[in-house]
Design an enzyme around this catalytic site. Structure first.
Site, mmCIF file in Angstrom:
data_model
loop_
_atom_site.group_PDB
_atom_site.id
_atom_site.type_symbol
_atom_site.label_atom_id
_atom_site.label_comp_id
_atom_site.label_asym_id
_atom_site.label_seq_id
_atom_site.Cartn_x
_atom_site.Cartn_y
_atom_site.Cartn_z
ATOM 1 N N LYS A 19 0.920 -1.062 0.013
ATOM 2 C CA LYS A 19 -0.060 0.046 0.039
ATOM 3 C C LYS A 19 0.769 1.363 -0.082
ATOM 4 O O LYS A 19 1.994 1.305 0.675
ATOM 5 C CB LYS A 19 -0.697 0.016 1.177
ATOM 6 C CG LYS A 19 -2.173 0.897 1.220
ATOM 7 C CD LYS A 19 -3.037 0.270 0.140
ATOM 8 C CE LYS A 19 -4.488 0.566 0.657
ATOM 9 N NZ LYS A 19 -5.585 -0.208 -0.337
ATOM 10 N N THR A 65 -4.265 -5.169 0.563
ATOM 11 C CA THR A 65 -3.545 -3.968 1.047
ATOM 12 C C THR A 65 -4.265 -3.204 2.068
ATOM 13 O O THR A 65 -3.730 -2.291 2.555
ATOM 14 C CB THR A 65 -3.356 -3.528 -0.167
ATOM 15 O OG1 THR A 65 -4.092 -2.824 -0.741
ATOM 16 C CG2 THR A 65 -2.346 -4.204 -1.127
ATOM 17 N N ASP A 66 -5.413 -3.379 2.227
ATOM 18 C CA ASP A 66 -6.474 -2.565 3.042
ATOM 19 C C ASP A 66 -6.127 -2.959 4.454
ATOM 20 O O ASP A 66 -5.996 -2.194 5.153
ATOM 21 C CB ASP A 66 -7.796 -2.907 2.669
ATOM 22 C CG ASP A 66 -8.857 -1.910 3.625
ATOM 23 O OD1 ASP A 66 -8.762 -0.921 3.291
ATOM 24 O OD2 ASP A 66 -9.413 -2.511 4.424
ATOM 25 N N PHE A 167 34.133 28.094 -11.255
ATOM 26 C CA PHE A 167 34.118 27.005 -11.759
ATOM 27 C C PHE A 167 35.148 27.273 -12.976
ATOM 28 O O PHE A 167 34.691 28.097 -14.145
ATOM 29 C CB PHE A 167 32.624 26.513 -12.564
ATOM 30 C CG PHE A 167 32.835 25.214 -13.016
ATOM 31 C CD1 PHE A 167 32.995 23.911 -12.401
ATOM 32 C CD2 PHE A 167 32.273 25.057 -14.561
ATOM 33 C CE1 PHE A 167 33.240 22.672 -13.267
ATOM 34 C CE2 PHE A 167 32.324 23.779 -15.205
ATOM 35 C CZ PHE A 167 32.740 22.871 -14.470
ATOM 36 N N ARG A 184 30.536 33.442 -8.478
ATOM 37 C CA ARG A 184 29.328 32.915 -9.105
ATOM 38 C C ARG A 184 28.555 32.773 -7.787
ATOM 39 O O ARG A 184 28.845 32.501 -6.701
ATOM 40 C CB ARG A 184 29.254 31.832 -10.155
ATOM 41 C CG ARG A 184 29.730 30.471 -9.488
ATOM 42 C CD ARG A 184 29.430 29.321 -10.310
ATOM 43 N NE ARG A 184 29.806 27.919 -9.816
ATOM 44 C CZ ARG A 184 29.880 26.873 -10.334
ATOM 45 N NH1 ARG A 184 28.997 26.687 -11.622
ATOM 46 N NH2 ARG A 184 30.024 25.677 -9.566
ATOM 47 N N VAL A 239 30.589 21.985 -7.863
ATOM 48 C CA VAL A 239 29.435 21.311 -7.088
ATOM 49 C C VAL A 239 30.088 19.901 -6.677
ATOM 50 O O VAL A 239 29.955 19.440 -5.452
ATOM 51 C CB VAL A 239 28.315 21.053 -7.691
ATOM 52 C CG1 VAL A 239 27.261 20.188 -7.215
ATOM 53 C CG2 VAL A 239 27.547 22.391 -8.244
ATOM 54 N N GLN A 240 30.953 19.263 -7.687
ATOM 55 C CA GLN A 240 31.405 18.087 -7.359
ATOM 56 C C GLN A 240 32.405 18.008 -5.996
ATOM 57 O O GLN A 240 32.091 17.264 -5.274
ATOM 58 C CB GLN A 240 32.424 17.560 -8.625
ATOM 59 C CG GLN A 240 31.570 17.346 -9.868
ATOM 60 C CD GLN A 240 31.105 18.140 -10.655
ATOM 61 O OE1 GLN A 240 30.992 19.273 -10.371
ATOM 62 N NE2 GLN A 240 30.861 17.955 -11.912
ATOM 63 N N ASN A 266 22.639 21.322 -9.950
ATOM 64 C CA ASN A 266 23.246 22.875 -9.962
ATOM 65 C C ASN A 266 22.144 23.677 -10.552
ATOM 66 O O ASN A 266 21.898 23.692 -11.683
ATOM 67 C CB ASN A 266 24.520 22.746 -10.916
ATOM 68 C CG ASN A 266 25.309 24.128 -10.747
ATOM 69 O OD1 ASN A 266 24.994 25.107 -9.973
ATOM 70 N ND2 ASN A 266 26.222 24.190 -11.776
ATOM 71 N N HIS A 268 20.851 26.953 -11.722
ATOM 72 C CA HIS A 268 21.553 28.089 -12.401
ATOM 73 C C HIS A 268 20.823 29.434 -11.927
ATOM 74 O O HIS A 268 19.623 29.414 -12.165
ATOM 75 C CB HIS A 268 21.867 27.795 -13.747
ATOM 76 C CG HIS A 268 22.449 26.579 -14.053
ATOM 77 N ND1 HIS A 268 23.767 26.395 -13.649
ATOM 78 C CD2 HIS A 268 21.965 25.545 -14.882
ATOM 79 C CE1 HIS A 268 24.053 25.000 -13.917
ATOM 80 N NE2 HIS A 268 23.081 24.568 -14.631
HETATM 81 O O1 LIG Z 1 30.311 23.326 -10.474
HETATM 82 C C1 LIG Z 1 29.795 23.048 -11.624
HETATM 83 N N1 LIG Z 1 30.363 21.617 -12.041
HETATM 84 C C2 LIG Z 1 29.945 21.336 -13.362
HETATM 85 O O2 LIG Z 1 30.176 19.959 -13.742
HETATM 86 C C3 LIG Z 1 29.377 22.233 -14.291
HETATM 87 N N2 LIG Z 1 29.173 22.426 -15.632
HETATM 88 C C4 LIG Z 1 28.530 23.745 -15.797
HETATM 89 O O3 LIG Z 1 28.501 23.933 -16.934
HETATM 90 N N3 LIG Z 1 28.672 24.268 -14.714
HETATM 91 C C5 LIG Z 1 29.342 23.437 -13.793
HETATM 92 N N4 LIG Z 1 29.712 23.950 -12.427
#
Ligand SMILES: O=c1[nH]c(=O)c2[nH]c(=O)[nH]c2[nH]1
Length: 310
Positions: A19, A65-66, A167, A184, A239-240, A266, A268
């Site tokens: 459920k 399931t009830d 970046f 940024r 970000v990675q 990410n 934007h």
């Molecule tokens: O932190 C980022 N990782 C990416 O892989 C990526 N690719 C991108 O266009 N901008 C960013 N920024």
């Protein structure tokens, strides 16, 4: 789930039933008149020996399931003391595997709505709550043998910082338009899920608020790593890089987390530059942005202790 499949007329057959989205709210009251409140959406999925229901229309081995839905309310009623979503999921999954001889495994997912106690005139309200944003989630799998797996998570943790992000140095080719930058906006909606190392009920700490405390600890750690200190912050080269740092800090701080998976889109915010034919109307100076939802970058990774089972 492969092990649960059976051979059927020369084919491999796997099935489960359950459920979804059983919504329940529970209030607990203490002696001093404080109320505690949770709202959950519960998903139950049972692996069971009920092949005849599929092949012969014989439902004699089916848990309705009830009935599963009703069980959520019965068990919520029976929880006399406040329990976490994890505790409740474990209790339910354990019930289904031990109460029904046909049930070989139970998978219970819970999403908790972020009701937070309000503060009025600087004081915590005894029975007033407001809805926050990010959600606490859990998935518990219990097998008939008693072996168990607990995964918890956060969904919808939206965070943004207006500087200390860049970046640079990425691959440039004839398709690349993005300028390199050391300045940024960085915005994301973090989804995290982490696996606890316990593989049986007896291994789980009996501390009453253990899972809720760990959830708050991990959320705090993720945010501290993302933002850095209040005055200086911390520079993010991607970000990675920030994602890995967040995952590492959780594993380094909490030995009772076996692995963690993070999804960090990410999101934007585009610089606004406006010009007419002979006139620049708006020149971007890290000040005016166009917020966007899509497209967004999608970045996800998981980090596990070697030998962890996630
Ligand atoms: O932190 C980022 N990782 C990416 O892989 C990526 N690719 C991108 O266009 N901008 C960013 N920024």
């Amino acid at each position: 789930m492969g092990a649960d499949g059976v051979s059927l007329g020369g084919y491999q057959f796997e099935q489960r039933h359950g459920k979804s989205r059983v919504r329940v709210a529970r209030v607990w009251k203490d002696a001093s008149g404080h109320h505690y409140f949770v709202e959950w959406s519960v998903n139950i999925s049972l692996l069971s020996d009920c092949l005849a229901a599929y092949t012969r229309g014989d439902n004699s081995d089916l848990v309705a399931t009830d009935t599963m839905k009703n069980t959520v309310y019965v068990k919520a009623k029976e929880c006399g003391d406040q329990v976490s979503a994890e505790d409740f999921a474990i209790l339910l999954a354990n019930h289904f595997t031990s109460f029904y001889k046909q049930v070989t495994a139970a998978i219970v997912n819970i999403v908790e709505k972020p009701w937070e106690r309000v503060v009025i005139d600087g004081e915590l309200h005894k029975h007033g709550f407001k809805l926050g944003s990010e959600k606490h989630t859990t998935e518990v799998i219990v097998h008939k043998s008693g072996s168990l797996q607990v995964t918890s998570g956060i969904e919808g943790l939206s965070v943004l910082k207006t500087t200390q992000s860049g970046f640079e140095g990425f691959i440039r080719d004839k398709y690349t338009a993005l300028p390199e930058t050391r300045e940024r906006m960085l915005a994301t909606e973090v989804s995290a899920s982490w696996r606890y190392p316990y593989d049986s009920l007896s291994g789980i700490p009996s501390k009453p608020h253990y899972f809720n405390e760990r959830y708050l600890d991990i959320k705090r750690s993720l945010m501290e790593t993302f933002f850095g200190s209040p005055k200086e912050g911390v520079y993010s080269p991607s970000v990675q890089s920030t994602l890995l740092q967040m995952a590492r800090n959780v594993l380094n701080s909490f030995p009772d987390v076996a692995s963690i998976k993070l999804k960090m889109p990410n999101i934007h915010f585009l610089p606004v530059n406006l010009s007419s034919k002979n006139n620049q109307i708006v020149k971007f100076n890290d000040d005016v942005y166009m917020p966007t939802d899509e497209p967004h970058g999608s970045i996800e990774a998981s980090l596990s202790r070697i030998h962890s089972k996630m």
